[in-house]
Design an enzyme around this catalytic site. Structure first.
Site: not given
Ligand code: MOS
Length: 738
Positions: A233-234, A461, A504, A621-622, A625, A692, A696
């Site tokens: 997504g990003f 993802g 999360a 958490l993992n 991932t 937290k 990003e």
């Molecule tokens: Mo992100 S840029 O907050 O999907």
């Protein structure tokens, strides 16, 4: 009690993904499906005079052509926004062309090939006008954006008191970028007796539902949005864009399901991009490195019809102590589509400027870059004075430096070599705010002793399916194999969109809460039941593991309890959301990025040879991932530093970069395996699960760390991203030497 949380559990959806069983939004089978293809504007600005669709309508298989000449009705204007993430849409309600590749017509046909062919037959007649494309020329018209909540366009705290020994005044630029998730945007829209069903590529199914309902004039419960898997997504899938609304409208007109998938080239225009920025940093410091003034001004481009502010200066408002901190954000209008969130909006671009400036300042003070940062370490949020809920940044610097071998760095640029290659070591700070929204979840214990837990949400993802399974399993006292977690449907309990690294924290807190509630409910039922071995026990002393409730020698399984009580299920619902913690605390994830580059002195090619990162993110958490999230952010940052750029044609206002041949992203050979360490951190303030956010953080500071390493290798300071070889070859400081 936690037994699964924190472990490196494989993705629970991994098998479905690699076998193709995982259904992405474009892959849902619908009976009688029709296919849509977009016609895009070929001018950058002007109006649509007329649309000649005669040939297109006669083409084989064509069912309809929609355009400003044949519009479809909306319930509210396409420029009426309800939420901050909403975008003004181009869905043929007017004749204005605001940017290149804007949707100007939609062809629907029996097959994709027929729709695509017929779309090429649509002739659009325009009255063109001159697009605005020159960012630098527009700087004199820069204006302050409407302040977003809690984020004023200007800030100032403190006064400069001391006399600085040195002042840096430097301007940094970052280019347009496009997100390019592997999965393109796609929508299947189908109308039925219950209303509209939409399979959509969205990071926020509930926001999507709300936006579609408003535009179509339906109550939200008449719109169902499903997103089971997202191929990335990003940020570009964080808003409802024009194509989704067009697909829904066309399906309503034609009374049959319509599928619309964007082509890769169509993604370079109408679904957002990272705005280009021009940022000036003024940093003055005393001889010992203490900051006297830190001023960060940022201007970013937006479209001509909508404001989008890239909050580059946010990082400067919270990262370092300085006698005076000043920031300012402004916008410039260009004839492009509206920019949008892109991984760490503001923080990614802003940290490039700030963290490059800190490196430049350290160099002119002849200080170690880490020393300078420690000298100005903020013990409290420097803008608000609030304490941090947790901050392991010192430890991040220490552990990162140790793992990297920073102590062996010789400070002089061009002083390290490997054969004929110049070697450079650079570092930068990473930081990203903790975000959280209201989320809810539902859980059921079933007669076979397994549990089902659901929460709307969406897995972009990141591993949401997996970490929620772990949280639920631990709360319920079940092995992860006995828990099925599901998401991705607005029929499920509501959650916020997956953006701002908040999933999360938000959904995880609700899942933990519903798991706790259901476990307590089962225990309460058992201790109150005269036939239970646990009858009369103190419920607070009963523990559950492996599906067995136990107090000392007395025990009973969930399955036995449900069987004896003849219960088809035992269920609970829970909601969790932010409290008042932000009023008293500043909450951020932190990290330190360390990079080694090798620069070829003949070709000026920069290769990243090593990456070491240490991060404080609260509860992990993992382990697997989480590491993947950081790695993804780092790779994204490496692309930002060295490759990614979209070029705007100054004559036509068209983004000339329009595919993955021209839009370069790092490939495996460009990326060393990063060394990633999480600093153990317990944060009881941020949320119930101490999380937290990590989606990003990895990209923040990343581009600066590379730029700082390139400076160390070459003596060339590149302030304009990306750092392509031409910028090291051209005239400038150090040119002759290279
Ligand atoms: Mo992100 S840029 O907050 O999907």
């Amino acid at each position: 009690m936690a037994t699964s949380v924190g472990t490196a559990l494989d993705r629970v959806d991994g098998r479905a993904k690699v076998t193709g069983a995982a259904r992405y939004s474009a892959e849902f089978p619908e009976e009688h499906l029709a296919f849509a293809a977009l016609v895009e504007s070929s001018i950058g600005k002007g109006t649509v005079r007329s649309v000649d669709d005669r040939d297109a309508r006669r083409a084989p298989g064509v069912l309809a052509v929609f355009s400003p000449d044949r519009p479809m009705a909306l319930a509210i204007p396409a420029d009426k926004k309800q939420n901050p993430q909403d975008r003004i849409l181009q869905v043929f309600q007017g004749r204005e062309v605001e940017y290149q590749r804007q949707p100007v017509a939609l062809v629907v046909a029996e097959t994709l090939e027929q729709a695509t062919f017929a779309a090429a037959l649509v002739r659009v007649n325009y009255s063109p006008s001159k697009p605005v494309t020159d960012f630098d020329a527009q700087l004199s018209n820069a204006y302050a954006p409407t302040p977003a909540e809690g984020r004023p366009s200007q800030s100032r705290s403190g006064e400069p008191r001391s006399t600085p020994a040195t002042t840096l005044n430097a301007t940094y630029t970052t280019p347009f970028e496009h997100h390019n998730p592997m999965e393109p945007h796609a929508t299947i829209a189908a109308w039925g007796p219950d209303g509209l069903l939409v399979y959509d590529t969205t990071q926020g199914i509930f926001n999507d539902r709300k936006r579609l309902a408003a535009l179509l004039g339906l109550p939200p419960e008449k719109v169902r949005v499903v997103t089971k898997f997202l191929g990335g997504g990003f940020g570009c899938k964080g808003s409802t864009w024009s194509h989704t609304v067009l697909a829904a409208l066309a399906a309503r007109e034609l009374k049959r399901p319509v599928k619309l998938v964007l082509e890769r080239t169509q993604m370079f225009s109408k679904v957002g991009h990272r705005a280009n920025t021009r940022q000036r940093v003024v940093a003055s410091a005393q001889r010992d490195g203490s900051l006297v003034l830190l001023r960060h001004e940022s201007v970013n481009s937006t479209s001509e019809f909508e404001d989008f502010s890239e909050p580059c200066t946010s990082v400067t408002r919270m990262l370092y102590q300085s006698e005076c901190l000043e920031t300012e954000q402004r916008l410039v209008r260009l004839s492009t589509g509206t920019p949008t969130f892109m991984r760490a909006p503001g923080q990614a671009s802003g940290s490039f400027a700030l963290e490059s400036a800190m490196d430049e300042l350290a160099f002119s003070l002849k200080m170690d870059p880490i020393e300078l940062r420690l000298k100005n370490y903020a013990e409290r949020d420097p803008s608000s004075g609030k304490p941090f809920s947790s901050k392991a940044l010192r430890e991040c610097y220490r552990v990162g430096a140790e793992r990297f071998g920073w102590a062996r760095r010789s400070p002089e640029p061009r002083s390290m070599r490997d054969g004929r290659l110049l070697v450079g070591w650079g570092m930068a700070t990473a930081a990203y705010p903790v975000n959280r929204g209201q989320a809810s979840a539902r859980a059921r214990l079933l007669p076979d002793g397994t549990a089902e837990v659901v929460s709307g949400s969406q897995d972009i993802g990141t591993g949401t399916y997996t970490v929620m399974t772990q949280l639920a399993a631990d709360a319920l006292g079940l092995p992860v194999s006995q828990v099925r977690f599901d998401l991705g449907d607005t029929l499920m309990p509501e959650t916020p969109g997956s953006g701002g690294s908040q999933t999360a924290a938000s959904v995880g807190s609700a899942v933990r809460k519903v798991g706790d509630a259901l476990r307590s409910k089962a225990i309460a039922l058992a201790v109150a039941d005269a036939d239970s071995p646990l009858h009369g026990a103190d419920p607070s002393r009963v523990v559950v593991s492996n599906g067995t409730m136990a107090l000392e020698a007395k025990h009973e399984t969930y399955a036995a309890l449900l069987a004896r009580r003849r219960l088809p299920e035992l269920s609970a619902e829970a909601q969790a959301g932010p409290g008042k913690e932000k009023e008293s605390y500043a909450m951020h994830s932190f990290g330190a990025q360390f990079v080694e580059v090798r620069v070829d002195p003949d070709t000026c090619e920069v290769r990243v040879a090593r990456w070491v990162g240490a991060y404080g993110v609260g509860q992990v958490l993992n382990a697997k991932t989480a590491r993947s999230q950081l790695m993804g952010g780092i790779v994204f940052g490496l692309g930002m530093a060295l490759m990614e750029r979209t070029v705007l044609d100054q004559r036509t206002a068209r983004f000339m970069t329009q595919d993955l041949a021209d839009y370069h992203v790092p490939v495996n050979l460009d990326v060393p395996t990063p060394d990633i360490t999480f600093i153990a951190e317990t944060d009881h303030v941020v949320n119930e699960i101490g999380v937290k956010g990590i989606g990003e953080l990895g990209i923040t500071g990343a581009a600066a760390a590379v730029a700082n390493a390139v400076f160390h290798a070459t003596g060339r300071r590149v302030r304009d991203l990306p750092i392509t070889p031409d910028k090291l070859l051209g005239p400038g400081p150090g040119a002759a030497a290279l």
